[in-house]
Design a protein around this motif. Structure first.
Motif: not given
Length: 223
Positions: A92-104, A202-207
């Motif tokens: 769930v973190r991957r789903l949410l934080e990838c979206e957060a990074a995209r929006q940021a 992509a960077a957040m997903r890999q992280h």
């Protein structure tokens, strides 16, 4: 004139409750209170030097965060997080934080904040490594800054709750993740500074994927 009856239990002062909450949360996240530790009101009120009211309110907040649960007898106890829960949380973190990074990366945010985070990471890598607590605090602050920059209060609150549940694994438990994690954070920051949503996502997903693999490997080594 009739006087109103005093309430049976008055709420604690907000500052005292917050202070008690922070102390208990830190004790859990730093490993001073192991999973399964019962939080007996009398014992911890004396230990922290507070009355039972702020302690009770702080424990209620920790239950909401998922760091504390009630056992079959109703006693608040430091939560045990199973492997299956860790997997689900990180998914769930991957789903949410990838979206957060995209929006940021899509908004016009102040570059100074990101450059300060990047400078701190570079300082960590080139000079003396920070202690586990300082590093975990920094990691939490960076992830939350990304979440808040995304512009959604609900998204930030969800990420904060999930991050708290996995933060115990950022307390120096996996030292091999320090250097790779630092470089991954820089990659995320660079993508946000470049206002490249695809690269930031992509960077957040890999992280998070790399963190997931390291946490699971660590848990399996201990089992």
């Amino acid at each position: 004139m009739c006087k109103r009856p005093m309430p049976l239990q008055q709420a604690a002062e907000p500052n005292l409750t917050e202070h008690t909450l922070e102390r208990l949360r830190k004790m859990i996240l730093c490993g001073d209170l192991a999973a399964g530790t019962p939080l007996q009101e009398r014992t911890f009120a004396e230990r922290l030097g507070v009355s039972r009211t702020p302690l009770r309110e702080a424990i209620t907040r920790l239950i909401t965060e998922g760091l504390v649960t009630r056992n079959t007898r109703g006693t608040p106890t430091v939560s045990r997080i199973s492997v299956s829960e860790i997997v689900e949380i990180l998914h769930v973190r991957r789903l949410l934080e990838c979206e957060a990074a995209r929006q940021a990366a899509s908004v016009n945010s102040a570059p100074e904040d990101w450059l300060n985070f990047k400078a701190t990471i570079e300082e960590f890598v080139t000079n003396e490594r920070p202690n586990a607590v300082a590093h975990a605090d920094f990691d939490f602050d960076l992830h939350m800054h990304i979440a808040k920059t995304a512009g959604s209060k609900l998204l930030a609150e969800l990420i904060q709750g999930l991050k708290l549940k996995t933060r115990i694994f950022d307390q120096g438990e996996i030292p091999s993740r320090f250097q790779p994690g630092a470089l991954e954070h820089i990659e995320i920051i660079d993508a946000i500074l470049a206002r490249d949503p695809d690269a930031a996502e992509a960077a957040m997903r890999q992280h998070i994927e790399n963190a997931r693999e390291a946490i699971l490997a660590h848990i399996h080594r201990l089992s």
